[in-house]
Scaffold this active site. Structure first.
Site, PDB file in Angstrom:
ATOM      1  N   ARG A  17       0.814  -1.221   0.000  1.00  0.00           N
ATOM      2  CA  ARG A  17       0.000   0.000   0.000  1.00  0.00           C
ATOM      3  C   ARG A  17       0.850   1.275   0.000  1.00  0.00           C
ATOM      4  O   ARG A  17       0.469   2.270   0.607  1.00  0.00           O
ATOM      5  CB  ARG A  17      -0.956   0.036   1.199  1.00  0.00           C
ATOM      6  CG  ARG A  17      -2.090  -0.984   1.132  1.00  0.00           C
ATOM      7  CD  ARG A  17      -3.177  -0.546   0.165  1.00  0.00           C
ATOM      8  NE  ARG A  17      -4.305  -1.459   0.200  1.00  0.00           N
ATOM      9  CZ  ARG A  17      -5.410  -1.253   0.924  1.00  0.00           C
ATOM     10  NH1 ARG A  17      -5.559  -0.154   1.625  1.00  0.00           N
ATOM     11  NH2 ARG A  17      -6.384  -2.126   0.893  1.00  0.00           N
ATOM     12  N   ARG A  21      -3.865   6.723   0.301  1.00  0.00           N
ATOM     13  CA  ARG A  21      -4.418   7.967   0.857  1.00  0.00           C
ATOM     14  C   ARG A  21      -3.501   8.744   1.771  1.00  0.00           C
ATOM     15  O   ARG A  21      -3.781   9.903   2.068  1.00  0.00           O
ATOM     16  CB  ARG A  21      -5.731   7.666   1.588  1.00  0.00           C
ATOM     17  CG  ARG A  21      -6.870   7.337   0.622  1.00  0.00           C
ATOM     18  CD  ARG A  21      -8.026   6.696   1.336  1.00  0.00           C
ATOM     19  NE  ARG A  21      -7.597   5.400   1.834  1.00  0.00           N
ATOM     20  CZ  ARG A  21      -8.388   4.538   2.468  1.00  0.00           C
ATOM     21  NH1 ARG A  21      -9.649   4.851   2.704  1.00  0.00           N
ATOM     22  NH2 ARG A  21      -7.920   3.381   2.873  1.00  0.00           N
ATOM     23  N   ARG A  30      -7.100  10.807  -6.793  1.00  0.00           N
ATOM     24  CA  ARG A  30      -8.309  10.058  -6.424  1.00  0.00           C
ATOM     25  C   ARG A  30      -9.553  10.940  -6.575  1.00  0.00           C
ATOM     26  O   ARG A  30     -10.587  10.487  -7.050  1.00  0.00           O
ATOM     27  CB  ARG A  30      -8.135   9.587  -4.979  1.00  0.00           C
ATOM     28  CG  ARG A  30      -9.299   8.911  -4.337  1.00  0.00           C
ATOM     29  CD  ARG A  30      -9.379   7.462  -4.761  1.00  0.00           C
ATOM     30  NE  ARG A  30     -10.398   6.788  -3.979  1.00  0.00           N
ATOM     31  CZ  ARG A  30     -11.703   6.940  -4.181  1.00  0.00           C
ATOM     32  NH1 ARG A  30     -12.139   7.735  -5.135  1.00  0.00           N
ATOM     33  NH2 ARG A  30     -12.563   6.296  -3.419  1.00  0.00           N
ATOM     34  N   ASP A  67      -6.457  -3.452  -7.466  1.00  0.00           N
ATOM     35  CA  ASP A  67      -7.021  -4.002  -6.232  1.00  0.00           C
ATOM     36  C   ASP A  67      -7.263  -5.495  -6.421  1.00  0.00           C
ATOM     37  O   ASP A  67      -7.438  -5.962  -7.547  1.00  0.00           O
ATOM     38  CB  ASP A  67      -8.331  -3.303  -5.864  1.00  0.00           C
ATOM     39  CG  ASP A  67      -8.695  -3.577  -4.405  1.00  0.00           C
ATOM     40  OD1 ASP A  67      -8.159  -2.881  -3.522  1.00  0.00           O
ATOM     41  OD2 ASP A  67      -9.478  -4.520  -4.147  1.00  0.00           O
ATOM     42  N   TYR A 143     -14.631 -11.826   0.194  1.00  0.00           N
ATOM     43  CA  TYR A 143     -15.319 -10.596  -0.235  1.00  0.00           C
ATOM     44  C   TYR A 143     -16.532 -10.926  -1.096  1.00  0.00           C
ATOM     45  O   TYR A 143     -17.571 -10.263  -1.022  1.00  0.00           O
ATOM     46  CB  TYR A 143     -14.347  -9.667  -0.976  1.00  0.00           C
ATOM     47  CG  TYR A 143     -13.338  -9.050  -0.038  1.00  0.00           C
ATOM     48  CD1 TYR A 143     -13.646  -7.917   0.707  1.00  0.00           C
ATOM     49  CD2 TYR A 143     -12.088  -9.632   0.164  1.00  0.00           C
ATOM     50  CE1 TYR A 143     -12.735  -7.368   1.612  1.00  0.00           C
ATOM     51  CE2 TYR A 143     -11.176  -9.107   1.061  1.00  0.00           C
ATOM     52  CZ  TYR A 143     -11.509  -7.977   1.781  1.00  0.00           C
ATOM     53  OH  TYR A 143     -10.612  -7.442   2.690  1.00  0.00           O
TER      54      TYR A 143
HETATM   55  O1  CP3 Z   1       0.006  -1.690  -2.418  1.00  0.00           O
HETATM   56  C1  CP3 Z   1      -0.256  -0.797  -3.261  1.00  0.00           C
HETATM   57  O2  CP3 Z   1       0.109   0.382  -3.132  1.00  0.00           O
HETATM   58  C2  CP3 Z   1      -0.934  -1.222  -4.536  1.00  0.00           C
HETATM   59  C3  CP3 Z   1      -2.350  -1.153  -4.568  1.00  0.00           C
HETATM   60  C4  CP3 Z   1      -3.230  -2.036  -3.698  1.00  0.00           C
HETATM   61  C5  CP3 Z   1      -4.499  -1.587  -3.239  1.00  0.00           C
HETATM   62  N1  CP3 Z   1      -5.119  -2.631  -2.643  1.00  0.00           N
HETATM   63  C6  CP3 Z   1      -5.024  -0.236  -3.414  1.00  0.00           C
HETATM   64  C7  CP3 Z   1      -6.165   0.217  -2.592  1.00  0.00           C
HETATM   65  C8  CP3 Z   1      -3.089  -3.369  -3.302  1.00  0.00           C
HETATM   66  C9  CP3 Z   1      -1.907  -4.308  -3.488  1.00  0.00           C
HETATM   67  C10 CP3 Z   1      -4.298  -3.727  -2.647  1.00  0.00           C
HETATM   68  C11 CP3 Z   1      -4.572  -5.084  -2.118  1.00  0.00           C
HETATM   69  C12 CP3 Z   1      -5.810  -5.334  -1.377  1.00  0.00           C
HETATM   70  N2  CP3 Z   1      -7.054  -4.824  -1.587  1.00  0.00           N
HETATM   71  C13 CP3 Z   1      -5.911  -6.282  -0.324  1.00  0.00           C
HETATM   72  C14 CP3 Z   1      -4.789  -7.169   0.153  1.00  0.00           C
HETATM   73  C15 CP3 Z   1      -3.847  -6.488   1.039  1.00  0.00           C
HETATM   74  C16 CP3 Z   1      -4.382  -6.128   2.392  1.00  0.00           C
HETATM   75  O3  CP3 Z   1      -4.477  -4.925   2.655  1.00  0.00           O
HETATM   76  O4  CP3 Z   1      -4.693  -7.058   3.150  1.00  0.00           O
HETATM   77  C17 CP3 Z   1      -7.242  -6.269   0.126  1.00  0.00           C
HETATM   78  C18 CP3 Z   1      -7.799  -7.100   1.247  1.00  0.00           C
HETATM   79  C19 CP3 Z   1      -7.957  -5.349  -0.687  1.00  0.00           C
HETATM   80  C20 CP3 Z   1      -9.417  -5.044  -0.634  1.00  0.00           C
HETATM   81  C21 CP3 Z   1      -9.671  -3.642  -0.313  1.00  0.00           C
HETATM   82  N3  CP3 Z   1      -9.346  -2.575  -1.124  1.00  0.00           N
HETATM   83  C22 CP3 Z   1     -10.319  -3.128   0.837  1.00  0.00           C
HETATM   84  C23 CP3 Z   1     -10.828  -3.959   2.011  1.00  0.00           C
HETATM   85  C24 CP3 Z   1     -10.366  -1.744   0.689  1.00  0.00           C
HETATM   86  C25 CP3 Z   1     -11.050  -0.771   1.595  1.00  0.00           C
HETATM   87  C26 CP3 Z   1     -10.261  -0.465   2.801  1.00  0.00           C
HETATM   88  C27 CP3 Z   1      -9.444   0.765   2.588  1.00  0.00           C
HETATM   89  O5  CP3 Z   1      -8.242   0.742   2.901  1.00  0.00           O
HETATM   90  O6  CP3 Z   1     -10.028   1.744   2.131  1.00  0.00           O
HETATM   91  C28 CP3 Z   1      -9.713  -1.426  -0.521  1.00  0.00           C
HETATM   92  C29 CP3 Z   1      -9.502  -0.077  -1.075  1.00  0.00           C
HETATM   93  C30 CP3 Z   1      -8.151   0.321  -1.555  1.00  0.00           C
HETATM   94  N4  CP3 Z   1      -7.294  -0.480  -2.267  1.00  0.00           N
HETATM   95  C31 CP3 Z   1      -7.570   1.606  -1.417  1.00  0.00           C
HETATM   96  C32 CP3 Z   1      -6.315   1.557  -2.062  1.00  0.00           C
HETATM   97  C33 CP3 Z   1      -5.331   2.672  -2.254  1.00  0.00           C
HETATM   98  C34 CP3 Z   1      -8.219   2.801  -0.719  1.00  0.00           C
HETATM   99  C35 CP3 Z   1      -9.425   3.260  -1.481  1.00  0.00           C
HETATM  100  C36 CP3 Z   1      -9.441   4.725  -1.844  1.00  0.00           C
HETATM  101  O7  CP3 Z   1      -8.434   5.296  -2.309  1.00  0.00           O
HETATM  102  O8  CP3 Z   1     -10.527   5.283  -1.716  1.00  0.00           O
END
Ligand code: CP3
Length: 336
Positions: A17, A21, A30, A67, A143
């Site tokens: 990540r 944000r 975003r 994602d 999910y």
């Molecule tokens: O790592 C990186 O920088 C690359 C991008 C990346 C994202 N998600 C961007 C993201 C990666 C590798 C992921 C993986 C991901 N997504 C996982 C596995 C890793 C972990 O954290 O356990 C999971 C479970 C998800 C599913 C997911 N995506 C959830 C549950 C959420 C909401 C929670 C949150 O943090 O908001 C997301 C959203 C998400 N994925 C965001 C980002 C940058 C935030 C959303 C936004 O910008 O509004």
């Protein structure tokens, strides 16, 4: 090089990540993108999000911005993200018709991600490794079945334990789609891939073997059959002592350690693999001398063996960007 088994000093570094944000430039991007899925599916903007942390911090690895829910999206599932609440999918019930894996439809729906990979590959310095990724079938299935994030995973577990044959069909479909998705990323220019099994740790041991280890082994075998040279990083988060079995049985080249894994134990229990990890992301919020000491402790514990410095889970939005720079500086300074 580190992912192929060379011990480097200082070790290479990237953060799960690392785009997101906590970065003001990500929040600006975003805001212009509309929904989160729109951002993931806009190759120019997603490439920009991938590159933002690299420009600021010159990490050694760039992780593709996308994602784990792109795979269900590719299968035709209606994936949405609600502001502040996270993912929202139509919950899948046992006995319902499962989404089909149709290779050409899947390839068309995920094509924007491959365009992102090509765009980033063309823009990155040769010394920066482009890392592709996918969610592991178990984690993605949670999910799909729960319809979003979950605390207890009760619907998914009841299906997996109560009707394992039909749950297996869902997992097998996700295995097929994930293989196609990761192979396409490699063809587009990903140099390594990580499989995120974020919820592996909620499964008891037999279920962990069946729903986390076995699908990972199938994915790694299929990927390696087509692309033998591409390193695979496994991240069975929260698996406890099960991580050693995962490391031995799946064929991954590297293991990403969550925050709870003791490093001396990991060195001993997984001596054949590259290790990655495992700074607690909350240290990047706290900062200061404590952060410096924790970075040094992890680096020193992994000295002399193949290692990639990373977090134990993703960066949180409250992270002050300067603490990320500080952690990398401490890591790179202390190579004596
Ligand atoms: O790592 C990186 O920088 C690359 C991008 C990346 C994202 N998600 C961007 C993201 C990666 C590798 C992921 C993986 C991901 N997504 C996982 C596995 C890793 C972990 O954290 O356990 C999971 C479970 C998800 C599913 C997911 N995506 C959830 C549950 C959420 C909401 C929670 C949150 O943090 O908001 C997301 C959203 C998400 N994925 C965001 C980002 C940058 C935030 C959303 C936004 O910008 O509004």
């Amino acid at each position: 090089m580190a992912l192929r088994g060379t011990a480097l000093s200082p070790p290479p570094v990237w953060f799960m990540r690392q785009a997101g944000r906590y970065l003001p430039e990500y929040r600006a991007l975003r805001a212009r993108a509309g929904g989160f899925m729109d951002l993931c599916l806009d190759p120019r903007k997603a490439a920009e999000a991938t590159l933002q942390p690299i420009r600021r911090y010159a990490m050694d690895g760039a992780i593709l911005f996308a994602d784990i829910l792109i795979v269900p999206y590719g299968l035709g599932v209606d994936v949405g993200f609600r502001e502040g609440e996270g993912p929202a999918l139509p919950p899948l019930h046992p006995g319902e018709r499962l989404p089909d894996f149709a290779p050409d439809v899947f390839a068309r729906r995920t094509a924007p991600v491959m365009e992102t990979v090509r765009t980033v590959a063309a823009a990155l310095p040769a010394s920066t490794t482009l890392i592709g990724f996918a969610g592991a079938p178990w984690t993605v299935a949670t999910y799909m079945v729960e319809g979003g994030s979950s605390r207890e995973f009760s619907a998914t577990k009841r299906w997996a334990y109560g009707a394992p044959d039909s749950f297996q069909v869902l997992i097998d479909r996700l295995v097929e789609a994930t293989v196609a998705y990761l192979c396409a990323q490699v063809v587009a220019g990903a140099e390594a891939v990580q499989l995120f099994d974020s919820w592996a740790g909620v499964l008891p041991e037999e279920a962990f073997r069946r729903w986390s280890v076995a699908p990972a082994r199938a994915i790694v075998a299929a990927l390696k059959a087509r692309h033998p040279g591409v390193p695979v990083i496994g991240f069975p988060r929260g698996a406890g002592a099960g991580i050693a079995e995962y490391a031995a049985a799946t064929g991954v080249d590297a293991i990403s350690l969550d925050t709870s894994v003791p490093l001396a134990w990991a060195r001993h229990a997984m001596s054949e693999l590259v290790l990655q990890g495992n700074l607690d992301p909350q240290w990047l919020v706290v900062g200061g001398d404590g952060l410096d000491a924790e970075v040094a402790r992890i680096r020193d514990a992994m000295r002399g063996r193949p290692f990639v410095f990373n977090l134990g889970h993703g960066i949180v939005p409250e992270t002050p960007p300067e603490n990320v720079a500080r952690a990398i500086a401490v890591l790179r300074r202390g190579n004596g």
